[in-house]
Each structure stands twice: as structure tokens, then as C-alpha cells.
Design an enzyme around this catalytic site. Structure first.
Site, PDB file in Angstrom:
ATOM      1  N   HIS A  92      49.119 -12.076  77.522  1.00  0.00           N
ATOM      2  CA  HIS A  92      49.191 -13.234  76.640  1.00  0.00           C
ATOM      3  C   HIS A  92      47.766 -13.651  76.298  1.00  0.00           C
ATOM      4  O   HIS A  92      46.824 -13.359  77.038  1.00  0.00           O
ATOM      5  CB  HIS A  92      49.889 -14.409  77.331  1.00  0.00           C
ATOM      6  CG  HIS A  92      51.338 -14.192  77.577  1.00  0.00           C
ATOM      7  ND1 HIS A  92      52.252 -15.221  77.552  1.00  0.00           N
ATOM      8  CD2 HIS A  92      52.060 -13.073  77.862  1.00  0.00           C
ATOM      9  CE1 HIS A  92      53.453 -14.761  77.818  1.00  0.00           C
ATOM     10  NE2 HIS A  92      53.357 -13.456  78.022  1.00  0.00           N
ATOM     11  N   ARG A  93      47.619 -14.322  75.207  1.00  0.00           N
ATOM     12  CA  ARG A  93      46.315 -14.902  74.918  1.00  0.00           C
ATOM     13  C   ARG A  93      46.049 -16.015  75.934  1.00  0.00           C
ATOM     14  O   ARG A  93      46.918 -16.854  76.186  1.00  0.00           O
ATOM     15  CB  ARG A  93      46.290 -15.444  73.493  1.00  0.00           C
ATOM     16  CG  ARG A  93      44.943 -15.990  73.095  1.00  0.00           C
ATOM     17  CD  ARG A  93      44.899 -16.441  71.666  1.00  0.00           C
ATOM     18  NE  ARG A  93      43.616 -17.094  71.390  1.00  0.00           N
ATOM     19  CZ  ARG A  93      43.281 -17.622  70.220  1.00  0.00           C
ATOM     20  NH1 ARG A  93      44.138 -17.576  69.201  1.00  0.00           N
ATOM     21  NH2 ARG A  93      42.116 -18.196  70.074  1.00  0.00           N
TER      22      ARG A  93
END
Length: 220
Positions: A92-93
Site C-alpha cells: 500500500h502507499r
């Protein structure tokens, strides 16, 4: 030892049980993987007590056909039950305020969406690497030749050749040999020899006499 007694690298089940039946829980990976983002060298094997129908999904569950990254595994690797490669498409960012992947759930074209991370690095495993039971290899890890990873370790980053790694987070506890010996072993690269020559010099490969192994290296 005649090479005819050793299974070919494209053998699906390379171990035969005493009753003559194949051991279904151990496979040569090059024979069972057909995934556009996975590359595996000859004779590398994986084992599982509950053999899956899809070995790619078992080993690298977040590596999809459309993933930008690759999983690259060298020759003669030994991958124990429960090992998973958590490749970059699982990320995920996490450089902003929220790590929630809004784009995954719709709301328009995913291309360039700010909630998705940029493509991550390939995960690379060298030759003759032993990965212990229940290990997790993190996105973008680079594991050198001859590394031994202890059971249950969580390994990321770059692991130097012929290191021993244990724990969570994985840490190098020691090098298996001196720097000079490691350089000589990498030069020998026995995993690139013809299989009949490897079997002929099994004692030198599995022993501790590097000079004997150097003498056994094929000319040219």
C-alpha cells in the site's frame, strides 16, 4: 553416481517413496510453475505438507499476471513448507496520511490514482539458497547465493551471499565463510556446472574443502 539416476529438472515430483509412488509434497518448481512474472532456475524445489494445485499462488499470492514486478529464483534452491514471497503488488502507499487503497474498490480508472503506490522492485533469490519453514520474504528483497534463512524469519532488503539470517525482522547473525572463501565460492559457481559433473563431485560440493572444489571446476 550415474546421471541417469537423478531426476531431470523438468520432473514434477522428483522424490520417489519406498513403495515406488511419487512424493506429492515436493516439486521441482520449474516443472509446476507457469506464471509470466516468475522465473525459477533448474532443480530448485519447494515442499508442502498440503500440496496446492497452484504452486504460484501458494508461494507468491500477491504476484498477479498483470503485476509489474517479478519473482526471480536461482538454481538448486530449497524452499520449505509455509514459505511465502510477499511481492511488491501487496504494498500500500504509506508515504502520506492514509494507506487505504481507494482505487482497488472502483471509482474510475486506476491509472495514476493517488491511493496506489508506484511499481515496486523485483524480488530476487540467488542460487543454493535454503529457506526455512514459515519464512516470509518481503517485497524487493535481494537474497545472495548460498544464504540460509531460519524458520519463521521475515526477510527484506539485501542479504549478502553465504549469510545466515534469522528472526523478525530478519538479521544476519553471521557469514558462513570468510570474505575470501565466499569470493572463491562465487567464482566456482558450482550450480552452473553440468549435472553429471555436479553429481560426480557431490562430496566436494557438500564438504568444506574449497580447494578441492576449485580443482573440480570444469575447464573453460
Amino acid at each position: 553416481m550415474p546421471v541417469s539416476n537423478f531426476p531431470a529438472p523438468n520432473t514434477r515430483f522428483p522424490i520417489t517413496l519406498p513403495d515406488g509412488s511419487p512424493h506429492l509434497g515436493t516439486v521441482f518448481l520449474s516443472a509446476v510453475l507457469d506464471h509470466p512474472r516468475i522465473s525459477v532456475g533448474a532443480y530448485s524445489y519447494a515442499s508442502a505438507f498440503d500440496p496446492p494445485k497452484d504452486w504460484a499462488a501458494r508461494l507468491a499470492p500477491y504476484l498477479f499476471d498483470f503485476s509489474p514486478e517479478c519473482l526471480i529464483i536461482g538454481k538448486f534452491c530449497q524452499i520449505a513448507d509455509g514459505t511465502q514471497f510477499i511481492t511488491a503488488s501487496a504494498n500500500h502507499r504509506h508515504d502520506g496520511i492514509s494507506s487505504f487503497p481507494f482505487a482497488v474498490f472502483g471509482g474510475g480508472d486506476r491509472t495514476g490514482r493517488p491511493s496506489l503506490p508506484k511499481p515496486g522492485a523485483d524480488t530476487i533469490v540467488g542460487n543454493d539458497v535454503w529457506i526455512g519453514q514459515g519464512t516470509r520474504i518481503l517485497p524487493g528483497a535481494e537474497i545472495g547465493d548460498g544464504v540460509i534463512i531460519g524458520a519463521g524469519a521475515v526477510v527484506g532488503g539485501r542479504v549478502p551471499p553465504y549469510s545466515i539470517v534469522v528472526g523478525n525482522p530478519g538479521r544476519v547473525t553471521r557469514r558462513r565463510f570468510s570474505d575470501d572463501a565466499i569470493a572463491r565460492l562465487l567464482e566456482i559457481a558450482w550450480w552452473d556446472w553440468p549435472i553429471d559433473h555436479i553429481l560426480e563431485h557431490e562430496a566436494a560440493i557438500c564438504g568444506g574443502d574449497i580447494a578441492a572444489l576449485e580443482k573440480a571446476k570444469p575447464a573453460g
